[in-house]
Write an enzyme that holds these catalytic residues in place. Structure first.
Site, PDB file in Angstrom:
ATOM      1  N   GLU A 188       0.848  -1.186   0.000  1.00 47.35           N
ATOM      2  CA  GLU A 188       0.000   0.000   0.000  1.00 47.35           C
ATOM      3  C   GLU A 188       0.891   1.247   0.000  1.00 47.35           C
ATOM      4  O   GLU A 188       1.993   1.246   0.553  1.00 47.35           O
ATOM      5  CB  GLU A 188      -0.860  -0.056   1.258  1.00 47.35           C
ATOM      6  CG  GLU A 188      -1.859   1.060   1.467  1.00 47.35           C
ATOM      7  CD  GLU A 188      -2.615   0.873   2.785  1.00 47.35           C
ATOM      8  OE1 GLU A 188      -3.678   1.491   2.916  1.00 47.35           O
ATOM      9  OE2 GLU A 188      -2.146   0.127   3.667  1.00 47.35           O
ATOM     10  N   LYS A 248      -9.552   1.546  -1.584  1.00 46.91           N
ATOM     11  CA  LYS A 248      -9.781   1.062  -0.223  1.00 46.91           C
ATOM     12  C   LYS A 248     -11.176   1.427   0.262  1.00 46.91           C
ATOM     13  O   LYS A 248     -11.581   2.583   0.228  1.00 46.91           O
ATOM     14  CB  LYS A 248      -8.727   1.664   0.707  1.00 46.91           C
ATOM     15  CG  LYS A 248      -8.642   1.040   2.075  1.00 46.91           C
ATOM     16  CD  LYS A 248      -7.449   1.649   2.816  1.00 46.91           C
ATOM     17  CE  LYS A 248      -7.194   0.958   4.137  1.00 46.91           C
ATOM     18  NZ  LYS A 248      -5.988   1.535   4.810  1.00 46.91           N
ATOM     19  N   CYS A 302      -5.122  -3.512   2.738  1.00 47.21           N
ATOM     20  CA  CYS A 302      -4.845  -3.418   4.166  1.00 47.21           C
ATOM     21  C   CYS A 302      -6.040  -3.625   5.106  1.00 47.21           C
ATOM     22  O   CYS A 302      -6.463  -4.748   5.332  1.00 47.21           O
ATOM     23  CB  CYS A 302      -4.181  -2.066   4.436  1.00 47.21           C
ATOM     24  SG  CYS A 302      -3.236  -2.015   5.987  1.00 47.21           S
TER      25      CYS A 302
END
Length: 284
Positions: free
Chosen positions: A60, A131, A169
């Site tokens: 990321e 995300k 993540c």
């Protein structure tokens, strides 16, 4: 600690070559220097490709990262087709690979940025992921700087008969995300992460990666930042929850050989996806 991996596409039980492609996780610590980040990505991709990898996953925020975030974040954001992605395409073309990496993406409103992951080959972008769940936990406030991605149909890409999907993540903590990727036909989930260190965080990281693989009967590959910011421990987990390749705490790569037939065999024995009685629906 050093990396461990399955460098050769061999069957552990029969000693015979198996079908599949090499997938690498590449662990490094991105900085605020885009060109330096690209140079590191180029070096690690070349190493991975030399060991047979056709897909190379990076962490990321690979394009730009500072800790803590500051007002300069938006100024360093780029469009998906910007210079960083163009650099990734050049690297992918030179190594006959798909390169997957985190991108600090410019937002149309000019305020907050987007936390994106792009998968590219020499011809351009194959898939993009933004995300969904922002890291407003453990004392952090990612939403002060980043806007969440819109909920929509997952973008995937295929290579050698294997379908890959992307994740970022903190989304790892939400099992619904991985389940939607499994429903989209993914054999492999590629997780670009900056898993912040803290009490029990490495335990959470390892547990969640294994859980997402087991419950969805697919491969999970994850690339993290090394310490002191991340926990490191980038790894590849197979559909039965076995860690088949991994990196310790240094900048390094690990390679494993993945194939769709392994996913099919596991799902034949453990048809959990078929037997479930609940679906996944966006929250109003």
């Amino acid at each position: 600690m050093t990396s461990r991996d399955h460098d050769l596409p061999r069957s552990a039980d029969a000693g015979q070559a198996v079908t599949g492609i090499g997938v690498a996780v590449a662990q490094f610590a991105p900085t605020s220097d885009r060109e330096a980040n690209l140079q590191t990505i180029e070096e690690l991709t070349a190493r991975a490709a030399a060991r047979g990898a056709r897909v190379v996953l990076f962490p990321e925020y690979s394009s730009y990262f500072v800790q803590p975030f500051d007002e300069g974040l938006a100024a360093h954001a780029e469009d998906v087709g910007g210079r960083f992605t163009q650099g990734l395409c050049r690297i992918a073309a030179a190594n006959d690979a798909v390169v997957v990496a985190g991108l600090l993406e410019r937002s149309p409103d000019g305020g907050r940025v987007r936390n994106a992951v792009v998968a590219v080959d020499g011809d351009g972008v194959r898939a993009t992921y933004r995300k969904l769940h922002l890291y407003d936990a453990f004392g952090q406030r990612e939403s002060d700087w980043v806007e969440p991605g819109e909920i929509g149909a997952p973008e995937t890409f295929e290579l050698a008969g294997i379908r890959f999907a992307l994740m970022t993540c903190y989304d790892l903590r939400f099992p619904e995300v991985a389940r939607t990727l499994a429903d989209a036909g993914a054999h492999v989930v590629l997780v670009a992460a900056e898993w912040v260190r803290g009490p029990l965080k490495e335990h959470h990281w390892r547990t969640l990666l294994h859980a997402r693989a087991i419950e969805n009967t697919l491969y999970v590959a994850a690339a993290d930042h090394p310490p002191p910011v991340g926990v490191g421990a980038s790894m590849i987990v197979d559909p039965q929850g076995i860690e088949i390749a991994g990196v310790g705490i240094d900048r390094d790569i690990a390679v494993a050989w993945l194939d769709a037939e392994s996913v099919a065999r596991v799902r034949l024995v453990n048809p959990a996806l078929e037997l479930r009685r609940f679906g996944v629906h966006p929250r109003a």
